[in-house]
Design an enzyme around this catalytic site. Structure first.
Site, mmCIF file in Angstrom:
data_model
loop_
_atom_site.group_PDB
_atom_site.id
_atom_site.type_symbol
_atom_site.label_atom_id
_atom_site.label_comp_id
_atom_site.label_asym_id
_atom_site.label_seq_id
_atom_site.Cartn_x
_atom_site.Cartn_y
_atom_site.Cartn_z
ATOM 1 C CG ASN A 46 0.449 4.091 -6.542
ATOM 2 O OD1 ASN A 46 -0.372 4.708 -5.886
ATOM 3 N ND2 ASN A 46 1.165 4.655 -7.493
ATOM 4 C CB VAL A 47 -1.783 -2.194 -4.566
ATOM 5 C CG1 VAL A 47 -1.811 -1.765 -3.110
ATOM 6 C CG2 VAL A 47 -3.080 -1.821 -5.272
ATOM 7 C CG ASP A 48 -0.339 0.624 -9.820
ATOM 8 O OD1 ASP A 48 0.844 0.707 -9.406
ATOM 9 O OD2 ASP A 48 -1.030 1.623 -10.112
ATOM 10 C CG HIS A 63 -1.550 0.781 1.299
ATOM 11 N ND1 HIS A 63 -1.875 0.805 2.640
ATOM 12 C CD2 HIS A 63 -1.422 2.079 0.936
ATOM 13 C CE1 HIS A 63 -1.938 2.053 3.053
ATOM 14 N NE2 HIS A 63 -1.667 2.846 2.047
ATOM 15 C CB CYS A 71 -2.455 -18.350 2.101
ATOM 16 S SG CYS A 71 -3.542 -19.383 3.109
ATOM 17 C CB CYS A 74 -0.444 -21.867 4.972
ATOM 18 S SG CYS A 74 -0.566 -21.463 3.211
#
Length: 98
Positions: A46-48, A63, A71, A74
């Site tokens: 999960n990315v939440d 993930h 970024c 950089c």
């Protein structure tokens, strides 16, 4: 660039729902098991960040995370809310995307 634009347009529309999401009973149960010492580490796809919102301390986000943006040039990490604001300021037409 076209694929990147499409990604960010969709992400712009979806972020508010992810940001407002709340942990469910399963998230809280797993955090409780960690607090009891039964679970020592949680690995999630999960990315939440709902496991963390539920109180879990040791979480591996396989993930990545949606609450921050890395970024690729950089390596700077920016809170997703700041990126959302930047996207809105530079692309006001995206406000209609849901």
């Amino acid at each position: 660039p076209a694929k990147r634009k499409r990604y960010w347009a969709r992400s712009f529309g979806g972020w508010p729902n992810v940001q407002r999401a709340e942990p469910n009973q399963a998230h809280h149960a797993l955090a409780g098991l960690e607090a009891l010492g039964i679970v020592s580490l949680l690995v999630t796809q999960n990315v939440d960040r709902l496991h963390q919102k539920a109180g879990h301390k040791k979480v591996v986000d396989l993930h990545g995370r949606m609450d921050q943006v890395l970024c690729m040039d950089c390596g700077a990490i920016t809170p997703r809310d700041e990126i959302q604001e930047w996207l809105w300021q530079h692309n006001p037409h995206l406000a209609n995307i849901k």
